[in-house]
Design a protein around this motif. Structure first.
Motif, PDB file in Angstrom:
ATOM      1  N   ILE A  97       0.778  -1.293  -0.019  1.00 13.89           N
ATOM      2  CA  ILE A  97      -0.155   0.012  -0.014  1.00 13.89           C
ATOM      3  C   ILE A  97       1.203   1.249  -0.003  1.00 13.89           C
ATOM      4  O   ILE A  97       1.847   1.170   0.735  1.00 13.89           O
ATOM      5  CB  ILE A  97      -0.956  -0.078   1.225  1.00 13.89           C
ATOM      6  CG1 ILE A  97      -1.973  -1.034   0.982  1.00 13.89           C
ATOM      7  CG2 ILE A  97      -1.667   1.491   1.449  1.00 13.89           C
ATOM      8  CD1 ILE A  97      -3.068  -1.078   2.336  1.00 13.89           C
ATOM      9  N   ALA A 120      -1.761  -0.845  -4.065  1.00 10.33           N
ATOM     10  CA  ALA A 120      -2.931   0.106  -3.937  1.00 10.33           C
ATOM     11  C   ALA A 120      -2.358   1.497  -3.541  1.00 10.33           C
ATOM     12  O   ALA A 120      -1.685   1.463  -2.512  1.00 10.33           O
ATOM     13  CB  ALA A 120      -4.004  -0.535  -3.013  1.00 10.33           C
ATOM     14  N   ILE A 122      -3.196   5.041  -2.269  1.00 13.21           N
ATOM     15  CA  ILE A 122      -3.968   6.058  -1.528  1.00 13.21           C
ATOM     16  C   ILE A 122      -3.625   7.410  -1.737  1.00 13.21           C
ATOM     17  O   ILE A 122      -2.149   7.594  -1.255  1.00 13.21           O
ATOM     18  CB  ILE A 122      -3.982   5.467   0.150  1.00 13.21           C
ATOM     19  CG1 ILE A 122      -4.723   4.265   0.415  1.00 13.21           C
ATOM     20  CG2 ILE A 122      -4.775   6.592   0.802  1.00 13.21           C
ATOM     21  CD1 ILE A 122      -4.803   3.907   1.560  1.00 13.21           C
ATOM     22  N   ALA A 271      -8.566  -0.322   0.735  1.00 14.80           N
ATOM     23  CA  ALA A 271      -7.522  -0.575  -0.042  1.00 14.80           C
ATOM     24  C   ALA A 271      -7.435  -2.253   0.267  1.00 14.80           C
ATOM     25  O   ALA A 271      -7.038  -2.897  -0.255  1.00 14.80           O
ATOM     26  CB  ALA A 271      -6.560   0.134   0.323  1.00 14.80           C
ATOM     27  N   LEU A 275      -6.987  -5.746  -2.133  1.00 14.48           N
ATOM     28  CA  LEU A 275      -5.772  -5.602  -2.520  1.00 14.48           C
ATOM     29  C   LEU A 275      -5.556  -7.090  -2.888  1.00 14.48           C
ATOM     30  O   LEU A 275      -5.225  -7.831  -2.228  1.00 14.48           O
ATOM     31  CB  LEU A 275      -5.003  -5.231  -1.092  1.00 14.48           C
ATOM     32  CG  LEU A 275      -3.523  -5.162  -1.565  1.00 14.48           C
ATOM     33  CD1 LEU A 275      -3.195  -3.937  -2.650  1.00 14.48           C
ATOM     34  CD2 LEU A 275      -2.628  -4.944  -0.202  1.00 14.48           C
ATOM     35  N   VAL A 283      -7.073   4.151  -4.944  1.00 18.84           N
ATOM     36  CA  VAL A 283      -8.348   4.101  -4.284  1.00 18.84           C
ATOM     37  C   VAL A 283      -8.809   5.494  -4.459  1.00 18.84           C
ATOM     38  O   VAL A 283      -8.310   6.752  -3.801  1.00 18.84           O
ATOM     39  CB  VAL A 283      -8.246   4.033  -2.530  1.00 18.84           C
ATOM     40  CG1 VAL A 283      -9.667   4.022  -2.091  1.00 18.84           C
ATOM     41  CG2 VAL A 283      -7.775   2.438  -2.558  1.00 18.84           C
ATOM     42  N   LEU A 292     -12.129   2.021  -7.158  1.00 19.22           N
ATOM     43  CA  LEU A 292     -10.760   1.586  -7.641  1.00 19.22           C
ATOM     44  C   LEU A 292     -10.658   2.278  -8.932  1.00 19.22           C
ATOM     45  O   LEU A 292     -11.448   2.205  -9.840  1.00 19.22           O
ATOM     46  CB  LEU A 292     -10.410   0.057  -7.833  1.00 19.22           C
ATOM     47  CG  LEU A 292     -10.242  -0.602  -6.465  1.00 19.22           C
ATOM     48  CD1 LEU A 292     -10.170  -1.924  -6.296  1.00 19.22           C
ATOM     49  CD2 LEU A 292      -9.110  -0.125  -5.629  1.00 19.22           C
TER      50      LEU A 292
END
Length: 318
Positions: A97, A120, A122, A271, A275, A283, A292
């Motif tokens: 992440i 992912a 953010i 997330a 994932l 996200v 997404l």
């Protein structure tokens, strides 16, 4: 499953609440959380350590990021990306992440294409200028810091009958300056996205000053490169004693607001829930919903400020 997280690029309040949420929610799912310290640079240098509840105890109220951040030129070179991948493999970390901006997402998209590490992203930036999301983690805190500072400056402006030109951060996007102008009742707003009509401004403000207005507050985004021009206009065209205040990096720090703390948990939860294998998405938060968005869509488009906000801001440009 082992999952890593790192913070990259400019820091923002909301990063620490996101790290706390990451550890708590990952452990709740029976997975193993890992911190990558110092962003992409730490990924290259192998600064990776398993995280625990103890690591995130008492960090919810803190600005910045306890695992540090960086901008990495080395990551442009394949040999360093390969080293970063090998470091993840040593720890058997399967997914990542990333808390950062579009620059970090671009770097990780290349990383995914080369090595297949799912991640992912953010969106975290006080500029709130990432395509595909209405809100980036940290912007609410920054806006509240600016609001407090503008309120304080207005006290002095009204006491002395002066004009104050306040420069906010925002190299390419005027979101901070625009929203701050609207919510602080500024008389002038200058951002890259809007043209300024100084002739009309002089006509309007001269009339207001003649009718009893005692001071003027102007908010200018640094990316407009017009801070001095606005100050000269107020001094020479309106005859006002004028001061310039550059807010600088105080806008990045401070205790995260309630909204940023809650949103950190929501971003992380969404997330983690999504994932899966072969994911390289961001996200996003749009129309009050999380979703997404492929990273390639994020980095290939330019963020545009909401038309309604621009309409409100246009009143302060003429």
């Amino acid at each position: 499953m082992r999952i890593g997280i790192f913070t990259s690029g400019g820091d923002a309040a909301g990063m620490n609440p996101a790290l706390k949420a990451f550890v708590e929610l990952t452990l709740e799912k029976g997975w193993e959380p890992f911190f990558v310290y110092n962003g992409l640079e730490g990924l290259i240098d192998g600064k990776i350590r398993k995280a625990s509840y103890q690591d995130v105890a008492g960090i919810l109220h803190k600005g910045g990021t306890i695992i540090k951040s960086s901008r990495s030129k080395r990551f442009y070179d394949y040999e360093y990306r390969k080293r970063a991948y090998d470091n993840l493999k040593k720890h058997d970390i399967e997914k990542i992440i990333v808390l950062g901006g579009d620059g970090s997402f671009r770097a990780m998209d290349v990383f995914f294409e080369e090595f297949g590490v799912s991640f992912a992203g953010i969106p975290v930036t006080i500029d709130n200028d990432i395509y595909g999301t209405d809100y980036c983690l940290g912007v609410d805190t920054a806006l509240n810091v600016i609001r407090m500072l503008l309120d304080n400056i207005r006290d002095t402006a009204s006491s002395f009958g002066r004009a104050f030109v306040v420069e906010t951060m925002g190299r390419e996007c005027g979101y901070l300056a625009l929203v701050s102008s609207i919510t602080s009742g500024a008389e002038i707003c200058v951002i890259p996205e809007l043209d300024v009509d100084f002739v009309s401004l002089k006509r309007r403000l001269s009339k207001e000053l003649a009718s009893g207005r005692g001071y003027v507050l102007a908010v200018v985004a640094e990316g407009s490169n017009k801070t001095q021009q606005v100050a000269d206009f107020l001094k020479n065209d309106l005859g006002m004693e004028t001061r310039i205040t550059t807010l600088g990096h105080v806008q990045r720090g401070g205790n995260p607001t309630v909204f940023d703390r809650l949103m950190a948990y929501k971003f992380i939860e969404f997330a983690l829930e999504n994932l899966r294998e072969n994911i390289h998405h961001m996200v996003g938060f749009k129309d009050e919903k999380f979703y997404l968005l492929p990273i390639k869509d994020v980095v290939s488009h330019k963020y545009k400020i909401n038309d309604f906000l621009l309409k409100l801001g246009r009143r302060m440009t003429r």
